[in-house]
Design a protein around this motif. Structure first.
Motif, PDB file in Angstrom:
ATOM      1  N   PRO A  82       0.832  -1.216   0.000  1.00 53.05           N
ATOM      2  CA  PRO A  82       0.000   0.000   0.000  1.00 53.05           C
ATOM      3  C   PRO A  82       0.863   1.261   0.000  1.00 53.05           C
ATOM      4  N   LEU A  83       0.317   2.333  -0.559  1.00 51.32           N
ATOM      5  CA  LEU A  83       1.032   3.597  -0.544  1.00 51.32           C
ATOM      6  C   LEU A  83       1.164   4.132   0.881  1.00 51.32           C
ATOM      7  N   ASP A  84       2.259   4.814   1.126  1.00 54.40           N
ATOM      8  CA  ASP A  84       2.473   5.487   2.402  1.00 54.40           C
ATOM      9  C   ASP A  84       1.880   6.888   2.288  1.00 54.40           C
ATOM     10  N   PRO A  85       0.793   7.179   3.007  1.00 58.86           N
ATOM     11  CA  PRO A  85       0.161   8.503   2.866  1.00 58.86           C
ATOM     12  C   PRO A  85       1.054   9.648   3.342  1.00 58.86           C
ATOM     13  N   ASP A  86       2.065   9.329   4.145  1.00 64.45           N
ATOM     14  CA  ASP A  86       2.967  10.367   4.648  1.00 64.45           C
ATOM     15  C   ASP A  86       4.143  10.622   3.709  1.00 64.45           C
ATOM     16  N   GLU A  87       4.272   9.833   2.657  1.00 67.28           N
ATOM     17  CA  GLU A  87       5.451   9.963   1.799  1.00 67.28           C
ATOM     18  C   GLU A  87       5.558  11.346   1.146  1.00 67.28           C
ATOM     19  N   PRO A  88       4.484  11.927   0.584  1.00 68.63           N
ATOM     20  CA  PRO A  88       4.645  13.256  -0.016  1.00 68.63           C
ATOM     21  C   PRO A  88       5.223  14.289   0.955  1.00 68.63           C
ATOM     22  N   ALA A  89       4.725  14.312   2.194  1.00 68.55           N
ATOM     23  CA  ALA A  89       5.239  15.263   3.186  1.00 68.55           C
ATOM     24  C   ALA A  89       6.661  14.907   3.595  1.00 68.55           C
ATOM     25  N   ASN A  90       6.965  13.624   3.697  1.00 74.00           N
ATOM     26  CA  ASN A  90       8.313  13.207   4.075  1.00 74.00           C
ATOM     27  C   ASN A  90       9.334  13.571   3.006  1.00 74.00           C
ATOM     28  N   VAL A  91       8.953  13.426   1.739  1.00 75.92           N
ATOM     29  CA  VAL A  91       9.854  13.820   0.657  1.00 75.92           C
ATOM     30  C   VAL A  91      10.109  15.325   0.712  1.00 75.92           C
ATOM     31  N   ALA A  92       9.053  16.104   0.898  1.00 78.22           N
ATOM     32  CA  ALA A  92       9.205  17.562   0.978  1.00 78.22           C
ATOM     33  C   ALA A  92      10.109  17.962   2.140  1.00 78.22           C
ATOM     34  N   ALA A  93       9.954  17.274   3.278  1.00 79.41           N
ATOM     35  CA  ALA A  93      10.795  17.565   4.438  1.00 79.41           C
ATOM     36  C   ALA A  93      12.252  17.191   4.169  1.00 79.41           C
ATOM     37  N   ALA A  94      12.469  16.071   3.490  1.00 78.33           N
ATOM     38  CA  ALA A  94      13.833  15.647   3.163  1.00 78.33           C
ATOM     39  C   ALA A  94      14.496  16.622   2.200  1.00 78.33           C
ATOM     40  N   VAL A  95      13.721  17.119   1.238  1.00 77.04           N
ATOM     41  CA  VAL A  95      14.244  18.103   0.285  1.00 77.04           C
ATOM     42  C   VAL A  95      14.737  19.344   1.032  1.00 77.04           C
ATOM     43  N   ALA A  96      13.946  19.792   2.016  1.00 80.22           N
ATOM     44  CA  ALA A  96      14.327  20.961   2.812  1.00 80.22           C
ATOM     45  C   ALA A  96      15.567  20.665   3.659  1.00 80.22           C
ATOM     46  N   GLU A  97      15.612  19.474   4.247  1.00 80.10           N
ATOM     47  CA  GLU A  97      16.731  19.118   5.120  1.00 80.10           C
ATOM     48  C   GLU A  97      18.037  18.994   4.336  1.00 80.10           C
ATOM     49  N   ILE A  98      17.954  18.403   3.146  1.00 84.51           N
ATOM     50  CA  ILE A  98      19.149  18.235   2.322  1.00 84.51           C
ATOM     51  C   ILE A  98      19.590  19.574   1.722  1.00 84.51           C
ATOM     52  N   GLY A  99      18.615  20.444   1.459  1.00 86.51           N
ATOM     53  CA  GLY A  99      18.925  21.754   0.914  1.00 86.51           C
ATOM     54  C   GLY A  99      18.947  21.799  -0.595  1.00 86.51           C
ATOM     55  N   LEU A 100      18.062  21.051  -1.229  1.00 90.84           N
ATOM     56  CA  LEU A 100      18.005  21.033  -2.682  1.00 90.84           C
ATOM     57  C   LEU A 100      17.212  22.222  -3.202  1.00 90.84           C
ATOM     58  N   ASP A 101      17.622  22.756  -4.344  1.00 93.72           N
ATOM     59  CA  ASP A 101      16.800  23.771  -5.009  1.00 93.72           C
ATOM     60  C   ASP A 101      16.285  23.275  -6.351  1.00 93.72           C
ATOM     61  N   TYR A 102      16.696  22.068  -6.733  1.00 90.89           N
ATOM     62  CA  TYR A 102      16.182  21.395  -7.934  1.00 90.89           C
ATOM     63  C   TYR A 102      15.952  19.942  -7.548  1.00 90.89           C
ATOM     64  N   VAL A 103      14.703  19.503  -7.651  1.00 87.98           N
ATOM     65  CA  VAL A 103      14.320  18.177  -7.176  1.00 87.98           C
ATOM     66  C   VAL A 103      13.852  17.324  -8.349  1.00 87.98           C
ATOM     67  N   VAL A 104      14.279  16.075  -8.380  1.00 82.20           N
ATOM     68  CA  VAL A 104      13.792  15.124  -9.379  1.00 82.20           C
ATOM     69  C   VAL A 104      12.992  14.041  -8.664  1.00 82.20           C
ATOM     70  N   LEU A 105      11.761  13.846  -9.119  1.00 78.85           N
ATOM     71  CA  LEU A 105      10.891  12.807  -8.574  1.00 78.85           C
ATOM     72  C   LEU A 105      10.604  11.785  -9.671  1.00 78.85           C
ATOM     73  N   THR A 106      10.709  10.517  -9.322  1.00 74.61           N
ATOM     74  CA  THR A 106      10.261   9.482 -10.243  1.00 74.61           C
ATOM     75  C   THR A 106       9.482   8.459  -9.429  1.00 74.61           C
ATOM     76  N   SER A 107       9.119   7.350 -10.051  1.00 74.69           N
ATOM     77  CA  SER A 107       8.360   6.343  -9.314  1.00 74.69           C
ATOM     78  C   SER A 107       8.486   4.995  -9.996  1.00 74.69           C
ATOM     79  N   VAL A 108       8.154   3.979  -9.254  1.00 78.17           N
ATOM     80  CA  VAL A 108       7.920   2.674  -9.863  1.00 78.17           C
ATOM     81  C   VAL A 108       6.591   2.749 -10.617  1.00 78.17           C
ATOM     82  N   ASP A 109       6.346   1.772 -11.477  1.00 77.96           N
ATOM     83  CA  ASP A 109       5.016   1.647 -12.081  1.00 77.96           C
ATOM     84  C   ASP A 109       4.075   1.026 -11.060  1.00 77.96           C
ATOM     85  N   ARG A 110       2.881   1.579 -10.945  1.00 78.90           N
ATOM     86  CA  ARG A 110       1.884   1.039 -10.024  1.00 78.90           C
ATOM     87  C   ARG A 110       0.589   0.780 -10.776  1.00 78.90           C
ATOM     88  N   ASP A 111       0.638  -0.169 -11.718  1.00 77.28           N
ATOM     89  CA  ASP A 111      -0.547  -0.531 -12.495  1.00 77.28           C
ATOM     90  C   ASP A 111      -1.639  -1.125 -11.622  1.00 77.28           C
TER      91      ASP A 111
END
Length: 311
Positions: A82-111
């Motif tokens: 199942p999808l982790d409902p907290d993942e979008p917020a966790n990714v955003a928090a990690a981006v801030a913590e790492i200090g990125l100003d250009y982010v690349v998001l990809t995913s597995v296929d979820r047919d």
């Protein structure tokens, strides 16, 4: 050819450095995945170490298991969770913590999911932009089986770049890709983005799988017909002995020739082309950053991206 010795131009330095270690720990603490690790990307050490800036990590959403089984890819297949409902917020928090100003998001296929994960993808984009609208977000999306509404959800979330990889020439789509993917379907995704938005589009082609030059040219031409802005070309490397063999190690000079064809003849805004280039590649990201954030000319952005990438 998989048993042959790799040429010198394909030698890689192992990942190292404090920056690399810190990013890896941040990802583990938040139970996040990157395609850098899952796909054994050869540029992981360079990108994560941030030689000329804050570093780049390509976040892989919706787990580390894919519903498809492409014969070039090292990501595990099956056993979907199942999808982790907290993942979008966790990714955003990690981006801030790492200090990125250009982010690349990809995913597995979820047919296996009703909308194939498009809403989850879109929510992650929004979470990042809500925290800091100045962050540029590039997304490398699946084909969503050609579902236009799913693609539209990504468009509506307003990323700065939408990428979808065609992977190889039309003749080799199978056995390279899963049978649920195909050439025309991938082109249709890229065409829809341009038809419905002014978002930059990007794609990637692997070489060394047995393609002919005229097939590479035809693929590049079809992509330009679809108004794709940025293309990357890189060498296919066999992740394990159970994956497709390498048919050929393409010389760096040939990659440079294809770069010139793509930019000078066919009119792509930018082409990153080289044996170690991958779809999420720092040079391409620097080019888009210069165009979108700084409003620089195409030629100036090209020069700066190549200089920073050491090419």
């Amino acid at each position: 050819m998989s048993g042959r010795r790799k040429p010198d131009w394909l030698k890689m330095r192992p990942p190292s450095g404090r920056r690399f270690t810190d990013i890896k720990q941040t990802l583990r603490d938040r139970d996040l995945h990157t395609v850098c690790e899952e796909a054994n990307c050869p540029n992981m050490g360079e990108c994560w170490s941030g030689r000329d800036g804050p570093g780049t990590a390509t976040f892989m959403l919706m787990g580390d298991r894919c519903s498809r089984g492409c014969n070039f890819c090292d990501v595990q297949t099956g056993g979907m969770e199942p999808l982790d409902p907290d993942e979008p917020a966790n990714v955003a928090a990690a981006v801030a913590e790492i200090g990125l100003d250009y982010v690349v998001l990809t995913s597995v296929d979820r047919d296996d999911l009703p909308d194939q994960g498009a809403s989850h993808f879109a929510q992650t984009i929004r979470e990042i932009k809500q925290r800091d609208p100045s962050i540029l977000v590039e997304v490398l999306i699946p084909d969503f089986q050609g579902d236009e509404e799913a693609v539209r959800k990504i468009i509506d979330a307003k990323p700065d770049v939408i990428a979808h990889n065609i992977e190889t020439v039309e003749r080799l789509q199978w056995p390279v890709r899963d049978r649920r993917a195909n050439y025309e379907q991938s082109l249709s995704v890229l065409e829809q983005v341009k038809r419905e938005s002014d978002i930059y589009t990007k794609t990637s082609i692997m070489l060394g799988l047995g393609e002919y030059d005229h097939e590479i040219y035809q693929t590049l031409s079809d992509l330009r017909e679809a108004d794709v802005d940025v293309v990357t070309l890189g060498q296919y490397l066999q992740p394990s002995r159970t994956h497709l063999d390498v048919f050929e190690y393409v010389h760096p000079d040939a990659f440079e020739t294809w770069r010139q064809v793509a930019e000078d003849e066919l009119g792509f805004l930018y082409c990153a082309s080289g044996p170690m280039v991958r779809s999420s590649y720092k040079a391409g990201e620097l080019f888009v950053d210069a165009i979108v954030r700084d409003g620089k000319s195409v030629e100036q952005a090209r020069r700066e991206a190549r200089t920073a990438a050491g090419s």
